[in-house]
Enzyme design. Structure first.
Site, PDB file in Angstrom:
ATOM      1  N   LYS A 127     -48.517   1.878  11.899  1.00 46.19           N
ATOM      2  CA  LYS A 127     -47.524   2.074  12.950  1.00 46.19           C
ATOM      3  C   LYS A 127     -47.156   3.542  12.996  1.00 46.19           C
ATOM      4  O   LYS A 127     -47.277   4.248  11.987  1.00 46.19           O
ATOM      5  CB  LYS A 127     -46.266   1.247  12.645  1.00 46.19           C
ATOM      6  CG  LYS A 127     -45.367   1.017  13.846  1.00 46.19           C
ATOM      7  CD  LYS A 127     -45.808  -0.189  14.664  1.00 46.19           C
ATOM      8  CE  LYS A 127     -44.919  -0.404  15.862  1.00 46.19           C
ATOM      9  NZ  LYS A 127     -45.224  -1.700  16.512  1.00 46.19           N
TER      10      LYS A 127
HETATM   11  P1  NAD Z   1     -40.042  -2.056  26.272  1.00 46.90           P
HETATM   12  O1  NAD Z   1     -39.635  -0.664  26.042  1.00 46.90           O
HETATM   13  O2  NAD Z   1     -40.985  -2.370  27.386  1.00 46.90           O
HETATM   14  O3  NAD Z   1     -38.727  -2.970  26.503  1.00 46.90           O
HETATM   15  C1  NAD Z   1     -37.659  -2.993  25.619  1.00 46.90           C
HETATM   16  C2  NAD Z   1     -36.530  -3.780  26.253  1.00 46.90           C
HETATM   17  O4  NAD Z   1     -35.457  -3.914  25.317  1.00 46.90           O
HETATM   18  C3  NAD Z   1     -35.927  -3.112  27.490  1.00 46.90           C
HETATM   19  O5  NAD Z   1     -35.610  -4.105  28.457  1.00 46.90           O
HETATM   20  C4  NAD Z   1     -34.648  -2.493  26.937  1.00 46.90           C
HETATM   21  O6  NAD Z   1     -33.646  -2.324  27.949  1.00 46.90           O
HETATM   22  C5  NAD Z   1     -34.242  -3.538  25.940  1.00 46.90           C
HETATM   23  N1  NAD Z   1     -33.282  -3.053  24.950  1.00 46.90           N
HETATM   24  C6  NAD Z   1     -33.323  -1.884  24.258  1.00 46.90           C
HETATM   25  N2  NAD Z   1     -32.235  -1.776  23.465  1.00 46.90           N
HETATM   26  C7  NAD Z   1     -31.527  -2.915  23.648  1.00 46.90           C
HETATM   27  C8  NAD Z   1     -30.314  -3.399  23.111  1.00 46.90           C
HETATM   28  N3  NAD Z   1     -29.615  -2.698  22.228  1.00 46.90           N
HETATM   29  N4  NAD Z   1     -29.867  -4.623  23.526  1.00 46.90           N
HETATM   30  C9  NAD Z   1     -30.546  -5.345  24.431  1.00 46.90           C
HETATM   31  N5  NAD Z   1     -31.713  -4.924  24.972  1.00 46.90           N
HETATM   32  C10 NAD Z   1     -32.191  -3.730  24.588  1.00 46.90           C
HETATM   33  O7  NAD Z   1     -40.596  -2.583  24.873  1.00 46.90           O
HETATM   34  P2  NAD Z   1     -41.592  -3.796  24.605  1.00 46.90           P
HETATM   35  O8  NAD Z   1     -42.975  -3.262  24.562  1.00 46.90           O
HETATM   36  O9  NAD Z   1     -41.269  -4.929  25.520  1.00 46.90           O
HETATM   37  O10 NAD Z   1     -41.198  -4.168  23.104  1.00 46.90           O
HETATM   38  C11 NAD Z   1     -40.081  -5.012  22.820  1.00 46.90           C
HETATM   39  C12 NAD Z   1     -40.211  -5.501  21.389  1.00 46.90           C
HETATM   40  O11 NAD Z   1     -41.444  -6.205  21.258  1.00 46.90           O
HETATM   41  C13 NAD Z   1     -40.235  -4.422  20.306  1.00 46.90           C
HETATM   42  O12 NAD Z   1     -39.638  -4.933  19.130  1.00 46.90           O
HETATM   43  C14 NAD Z   1     -41.709  -4.216  20.058  1.00 46.90           C
HETATM   44  O13 NAD Z   1     -41.978  -3.701  18.772  1.00 46.90           O
HETATM   45  C15 NAD Z   1     -42.200  -5.632  20.199  1.00 46.90           C
HETATM   46  N6  NAD Z   1     -43.632  -5.751  20.495  1.00 46.90           N
HETATM   47  C16 NAD Z   1     -44.178  -5.184  21.600  1.00 46.90           C
HETATM   48  C17 NAD Z   1     -45.541  -5.362  21.844  1.00 46.90           C
HETATM   49  C18 NAD Z   1     -46.186  -4.826  23.098  1.00 46.90           C
HETATM   50  O14 NAD Z   1     -47.391  -5.119  23.303  1.00 46.90           O
HETATM   51  N7  NAD Z   1     -45.494  -4.119  23.961  1.00 46.90           N
HETATM   52  C19 NAD Z   1     -46.330  -6.077  20.961  1.00 46.90           C
HETATM   53  C20 NAD Z   1     -45.737  -6.646  19.837  1.00 46.90           C
HETATM   54  C21 NAD Z   1     -44.377  -6.477  19.622  1.00 46.90           C
END
Ligand code: NAD
Length: 437
Positions: A127
């Site tokens: 990561k």
């Molecule tokens: P992203 O940046 O597209 O979206 C993040 C979302 O979380 C946004 O809607 C943001 O407004 C919201 N957010 C941020 N802080 C917040 C808070 N304090 N309270 C409520 N909402 C809040 O990110 P993503 O890619 O959707 O990733 C989200 C999670 O999923 C992360 O933990 C990431 O590690 C995990 N993840 C993502 C992927 C991927 O393929 N994108 C894969 C595995 C895991």
């Protein structure tokens, strides 16, 4: 004392933890260590290798200096951690966030090792991250930051060494800049150095939606075991970015009612169910769910009291805590985010009979299609979206079934069961490879 005897394994120094592993026991890395401790009694003879999982293989901390648009120079702290490479090259996203810490990146890299082994893709775990609020940067500054960071970590990444991907606040454009920077330094286009690229640059169809689709797929499987009908089920989603919005959309398409959505700036609620495509459009226009017409606005903390059957945390880690776990009304929690539930909250939910599908399996859809992307890049032969989605669903269903059966067999939580499956695979590889030299 002879030189040999002064270096015996019995010497305390031989077992002492490096300083960066001693700090922050309550942070994400500390949580990960507790999870490993919970699983160790189930590892049989492989437990002798468990220390491997408690020490990242390689940690790189880099200074990332860039010219800001006003002519000044700013320095940012960047990381790339390769937790384990026993089963293949490192693999895991890159996060741009003002709260990124080494402890967090270490934990996220370790969870990638577990996740990749749980779905049995041939990767270790890694990561990366930069401690920056990218919303404060112009597009030019963001590009310079991404390129300098890529160049700094270029000494340890590569298509067969460690393959970054998007995570919070990083996207296809950032992957394109990373691929280009690495390729410029190598003197040859190396599409396979990152995944989550634009489709026109060797990206895969279906990658953007893959994590949300995986969340939905395992969610349906878990609901079936609970005899919870997805059609008509009430779903609450925290985080409406890549993962949360796609999971919400797929649940809504399956007839579920998405009753509440929360993001960094607002919480919206509708008992009748939110219009998910309209909410996605609203977020695209305004940057947040706040102010969405046709929904009731809630204060942030009220999100945890919302009457619902399924809860999907899909924002950041540490969201479900001792303070709110007792209030959650859902029967099923599907962890879209990485590390959203603290160990204490995990216990509270278990005692209350709430089934938690852990991150290390629930959000593995993204890395699974990243794996497909990497394979397609190597062969320069690209698959149809239909084929990709069908393979993704099959892998997720098989992985979930394997974890479910271990959980039943050993009477443990799905999180411990996933760790048992994954740690066994990693440590078996470790044992077969042996120690070099
Ligand atoms: P992203 O940046 O597209 O979206 C993040 C979302 O979380 C946004 O809607 C943001 O407004 C919201 N957010 C941020 N802080 C917040 C808070 N304090 N309270 C409520 N909402 C809040 O990110 P993503 O890619 O959707 O990733 C989200 C999670 O999923 C992360 O933990 C990431 O590690 C995990 N993840 C993502 C992927 C991927 O393929 N994108 C894969 C595995 C895991």
């Amino acid at each position: 004392m002879s030189q040999a005897s002064s270096h015996t394994a019995a010497s305390p120094a031989a077992h002492a933890l490096p300083s960066y592993l001693q700090a922050d026991h309550l942070g994400p890395w500390g949580i990960y260590l507790q999870q490993v401790d919970r699983v160790t009694p189930y590892l049989g003879h492989l437990a002798r290798w468990v220390e491997t999982l408690k020490r990242p293989k390689r940690i790189l901390i880099v200074d990332v200096p860039i010219h800001l648009d006003d002519g000044s120079v700013a320095h940012f702290e960047g990381y790339r951690v390769q937790h384990n490479t026993s089963r293949g090259p490192g693999k895991g996203g890159v996060r741009f966030h003002q709260d990124v810490t080494l402890s967090e990146v270490m934990a996220l890299s370790a969870w990638m090792s577990i996740k990749n082994a749980a779905v049995n893709v041939p990767y270790g775990g890694a990561k990366g991250g930069i401690r920056v609020d990218p919303k404060t940067l112009s597009s030019g500054e963001l590009e310079r930051l991404t390129r300098r960071y890529t160049s700094e970590i270029g000494i340890i990444i590569g298509p067969s060494k460690d393959i970054p991907a998007p995570d919070v606040n990083t996207n296809e454009q950032i992957m394109a800049w990373m691929m280009d920077t690495y390729s410029m330094n190598e003197g040859a286009t190396a599409t396979g150095v990152v995944t989550g690229k634009p489709v026109d640059l060797g990206g895969s169809l279906g990658r953007r939606e893959a994590t949300g689709r995986g969340v939905y797929t395992v969610g349906v499987e878990a609901a079936r075991h609970l005899k919870l009908e997805v059609r008509g089920a009430r779903v609450a989603v925290q985080g409406f970015g890549n993962v949360g919005s796609i999971a919400a959309k797929l649940f809504a398409e399956a007839g579920a009612r998405v009753v509440a959505v929360q993001d960094h700036a607002g919480t919206v609620y509708s008992e009748a169910g939110l219009d998910v495509p309209a909410l996605m459009f609203h977020v695209k226009q305004t940057g947040s769910v706040a102010g969405f017409a046709g929904a009731q606005a809630l204060v942030a903390d009220a999100f945890w009291d919302v009457p619902c059957d399924i809860l999907i945390p899909a924002a950041l880690e540490g969201q479900i805590t001792r303070a709110n776990a007792g209030r959650i009304q859902a029967r099923l929690v599907i962890e879209g985010a990485n590390g959203p539930t603290t160990p204490e909250a995990d216990d509270i939910l278990r005692d209350r009979g709430v089934l938690v599908v852990p991150d290390v399996i629930a959000n593995a859809g993204g890395v699974t299609v990243s794996y497909f992307e990497w394979v397609q890049d190597f062969s320069s032969f690209f698959w149809s979206e239909e084929e990709i989605n069908a393979r993704l669903v099959r892998i997720m269903q098989e992985a979930f079934a394997a974890v479910w059966s271990v959980a039943q067999d050993k009477q443990v939580s799905l999180r411990t069961a996933t760790f048992i499956v994954a740690c066994t695979r990693i440590l078996h590889a470790r044992e077969m490879r042996g120690l070099y030299p």
